[in-house]
Write a protein that holds these residues in place. Structure first.
Motif, PDB file in Angstrom:
ATOM      1  N   ARG A   9      32.920  39.134  44.560  1.00 55.70           N
ATOM      2  CA  ARG A   9      33.104  38.512  43.248  1.00 55.70           C
ATOM      3  C   ARG A   9      34.218  37.479  43.286  1.00 55.70           C
ATOM      4  NH1 ARG A   9      34.098  42.809  38.843  1.00 55.70           N
ATOM      5  NH2 ARG A   9      32.204  43.542  39.864  1.00 55.70           N
ATOM      6  N   ALA A  10      35.304  37.804  43.982  1.00 56.53           N
ATOM      7  CA  ALA A  10      36.427  36.866  44.068  1.00 56.53           C
ATOM      8  C   ALA A  10      36.033  35.588  44.792  1.00 56.53           C
ATOM      9  CB  ALA A  10      37.604  37.528  44.775  1.00 56.53           C
TER      10      ALA A  10
ATOM     11  N   ASP B 181      33.619  33.742  42.132  1.00 46.86           N
ATOM     12  CA  ASP B 181      34.114  33.352  40.809  1.00 46.86           C
ATOM     13  C   ASP B 181      35.625  33.169  40.738  1.00 46.86           C
ATOM     14  OD1 ASP B 181      31.477  33.594  39.848  1.00 46.86           O
ATOM     15  OD2 ASP B 181      31.745  35.741  39.536  1.00 46.86           O
TER      16      ASP B 181
ATOM     17  N   ASP C  34      40.893  35.747  39.956  1.00 52.35           N
ATOM     18  CA  ASP C  34      41.187  36.280  38.628  1.00 52.35           C
ATOM     19  C   ASP C  34      40.003  37.032  38.022  1.00 52.35           C
ATOM     20  OD1 ASP C  34      43.755  35.305  38.670  1.00 52.35           O
ATOM     21  OD2 ASP C  34      43.282  33.465  37.572  1.00 52.35           O
ATOM     22  N   SER C  35      38.815  36.750  38.506  1.00 49.78           N
ATOM     23  CA  SER C  35      37.625  37.390  37.934  1.00 49.78           C
ATOM     24  C   SER C  35      37.571  38.892  38.202  1.00 49.78           C
ATOM     25  CB  SER C  35      36.359  36.735  38.489  1.00 49.78           C
ATOM     26  OG  SER C  35      36.216  37.000  39.882  1.00 49.78           O
ATOM     27  N   VAL C  36      38.335  39.362  39.197  1.00 48.02           N
ATOM     28  CA  VAL C  36      38.271  40.787  39.540  1.00 48.02           C
ATOM     29  C   VAL C  36      39.292  41.619  38.785  1.00 48.02           C
ATOM     30  CG1 VAL C  36      37.429  40.198  41.841  1.00 48.02           C
ATOM     31  CG2 VAL C  36      39.858  40.693  41.525  1.00 48.02           C
TER      32      VAL C  36
ATOM     33  N   SER D 236      38.521  31.796  50.490  1.00 49.40           N
ATOM     34  CA  SER D 236      39.199  32.250  49.280  1.00 49.40           C
ATOM     35  C   SER D 236      40.569  32.852  49.562  1.00 49.40           C
ATOM     36  CB  SER D 236      38.337  33.286  48.550  1.00 49.40           C
ATOM     37  OG  SER D 236      38.111  34.424  49.371  1.00 49.40           O
TER      38      SER D 236
END
Length: 228
Positions: free
Chosen positions: A42-43, A46, A49-51, A114
């Motif tokens: 997810r990180a 997106d 911060d999305s996690v 990332s």
């Protein structure tokens, strides 16, 4: 009193690594492992911060200090400590502090894109804290992560080591992800190579053992320096 830690990983391969470090350096410490690969997915898709909501839910109610071994989500997890009520430590902070002390020219190697921005931000933070100017360059190692995901650990580490040997004009080489640590044993460079698992676990064990306000102070940081 038994020292207890919760470790949050985004890959199951880190479980035996940290268990081995515990047995070597912190015998008797009890490690509780949480493995959540979906957080890194997810990180990467997106942004870190999305996690935050998932991290908050996963770590809520933890009575022990938490060590987050994923560099991509470490800063987000660390920021949740006040509301969770327990220390939440990122595994790469002691490594970053050691890099800043080692020299002004720091090269960051990563296999996941990332990871780069959070690692550079961490190095900048530690440099500001120490009052030392640094210049940070980044190196994303192409095709390495696909090897890791396929279970080809030897191939993965070989690509990391080759990339490290190709870096010049650096005072310290930072292996940004815990999964990269053993590549330091395969390199020929004389530049100090720093990896996060051992010093990160040492800081977390100290926090659990002593309940210190600053768990990163006075930690015996470990630089993995490859032979010439």
């Amino acid at each position: 009193m038994v020292t207890r830690l919760t470790l949050l990983h985004t890959s199951p391969v880190h479980v035996p690594v940290f268990d081995a470090l515990r047995d070597r350096d912190h015998p008797g410490t009890v490690l509780r492992h949480l493995v959540a690969p979906e957080l890194l997915d997810r990180a990467r898709a997106d942004g870190p911060d999305s996690v935050a909501p998932a991290l908050r839910a996963l770590l809520a109610g933890s009575a022990d200090p938490v060590l987050v071994t994923c560099s991509t989500i470490g800063a987000v997890a660390e920021s949740l400590a006040p509301e969770l009520g327990v220390p939440v430590l990122r595994v790469d902070r002691p490594m970053a502090a050691q890099a800043v002390r080692t020299g002004a020219r720091i090269a960051v190697l990563a296999t996941v894109e990332s990871t780069l921005a959070p690692t550079v931000a961490l190095l900048t933070e530690e440099a500001d804290r120490a009052g030392r100017p640094v210049s940070v360059t980044t190196h994303l190692i192409a095709r390495a992560w696909s090897r890791f995901e396929a279970g080809d650990t030897a191939g993965y580490l070989a690509l990391v080591a080759r990339a490290a040997d190709g870096v010049t004009e650096a005072d310290a080489l930072v292996l940004a992800q815990a999964s990269m640590a053993d590549a330091a044993l395969l390199t020929r460079t004389s530049t100090p190579i720093l990896a996060s698992p051992a010093p990160g676990l040492a800081a977390a064990a100290r926090a659990a053992r002593q309940g210190v306000v600053n768990p990163y102070a006075d930690v015996d940081h470990e630089a993995r320096i490859a032979p010439n």
